[in-house]
Design an enzyme around this catalytic site. Structure first.
Site, PDB file in Angstrom:
ATOM      1  N   ASP A 150      24.351  31.766 -34.146  1.00  0.00           N
ATOM      2  CA  ASP A 150      24.673  31.591 -32.731  1.00  0.00           C
ATOM      3  C   ASP A 150      23.718  32.435 -31.902  1.00  0.00           C
ATOM      4  O   ASP A 150      23.543  33.629 -32.167  1.00  0.00           O
ATOM      5  CB  ASP A 150      26.114  32.013 -32.446  1.00  0.00           C
ATOM      6  N   ASP A 199      36.181  20.951 -30.731  1.00  0.00           N
ATOM      7  CA  ASP A 199      36.710  22.314 -30.755  1.00  0.00           C
ATOM      8  C   ASP A 199      38.111  22.285 -30.159  1.00  0.00           C
ATOM      9  O   ASP A 199      38.312  21.723 -29.079  1.00  0.00           O
ATOM     10  CB  ASP A 199      35.819  23.249 -29.940  1.00  0.00           C
TER      11      ASP A 199
END
Length: 234
Positions: A9, A131
């Site tokens: 990330d 998500d």
């Protein structure tokens, strides 16, 4: 073993991890992005590397394109990229720069017509990132409620030529508390699309359990930065 996709990330070209997707929980990783890619690339069980432009996801437009493109030369492993991908041009730019797969989230969830068009333009090159807190889908960097149920939504896109569906249980993400086996397993049974588990994976036992649930692959974030996770793997 289940396919393993370690995650990197990015915030400002630096490797970080968040907890529950909260940007104020940002934790800088010890290994640089480049060192992480080189490390992961030595393992046969690593089938691809998963990179997310976190600022891009929040800003609703790609922010790390040039940097991510520069990473392509560091590995022969396939690379998939997500974060802020909301246009055909962005997908084309990534694919033409050598990135193997693109991940779409908010745009695909809010606009199924666009997602349909893109998946036919780039068959099996796009993954849909869903998500959720439990079955409630979140969008725009996990900040907003999409007012959609996970299973209802997946039923609408199951016929598309997607590479697969990446399911992240936000409540598990970054906590090393184990993935949501129940929902991930139910989703793998519910859809014919490959399901990729993300969020909370701790150790190799989690991978074996996900494999037993017919999950296609596992994205491993925080645990992949721990040496003990890799013990015995080749």
């Amino acid at each position: 073993m289940i396919d393993l996709w370690p995650a990197i990330d990015l915030i400002n070209s630096t490797s970080v991890r968040l907890t529950e997707g909260k940007y104020d929980s940002k934790e800088k990783m010890e290994k640089s992005v480049e060192d992480s890619i080189r490390f992961y690339s030595q393992f046969k069980c690593v089938k691809r590397i998963h990179i997310v432009d976190l600022i891009g996801a929040k800003a609703k437009e790609v922010k790390e394109f040039d940097y991510i493109r520069s990473l392509r030369k560091l590995t022969t492993k396939p690379i998939e990229v997500g974060g802020g991908i909301r246009s055909k041009q962005t997908i084309e730019n990534y694919i033409h720069s050598g990135i193997d797969y693109c991940i779409v989230g908010t745009k695909g969830i809010q606009d199924i017509e666009w997602l349909t068009h893109m998946t036919h333009q780039f068959p099996n090159k796009l993954y849909l990132s869903v998500d959720a807190f439990g079955e409630k889908i979140k969008i725009n960097g996990w900040k907003e409620d999409a007012k959609l149920n996970l299973f209802d939504y997946v039923a609408k896109i199951e016929h598309l030529p997607l590479g697969g569906v990446i399911y992240t249980d936000i409540s598990k993400d970054g906590k090393l508390s184990g993935p949501n086996f129940d929902l991930t397993g139910r989703l793998a049974l519910y859809t014919s699309l490959p399901v990729i588990a993300s969020g909370g994976i701790r150790h190799q036992e989690d991978l074996f359990r996900l494999e037993s649930l017919n999950v296609h692959a596992a994205i491993v974030g925080k645990a992949a930065h721990l040496d003990e996770f890799w013990e015995g793997l080749s």
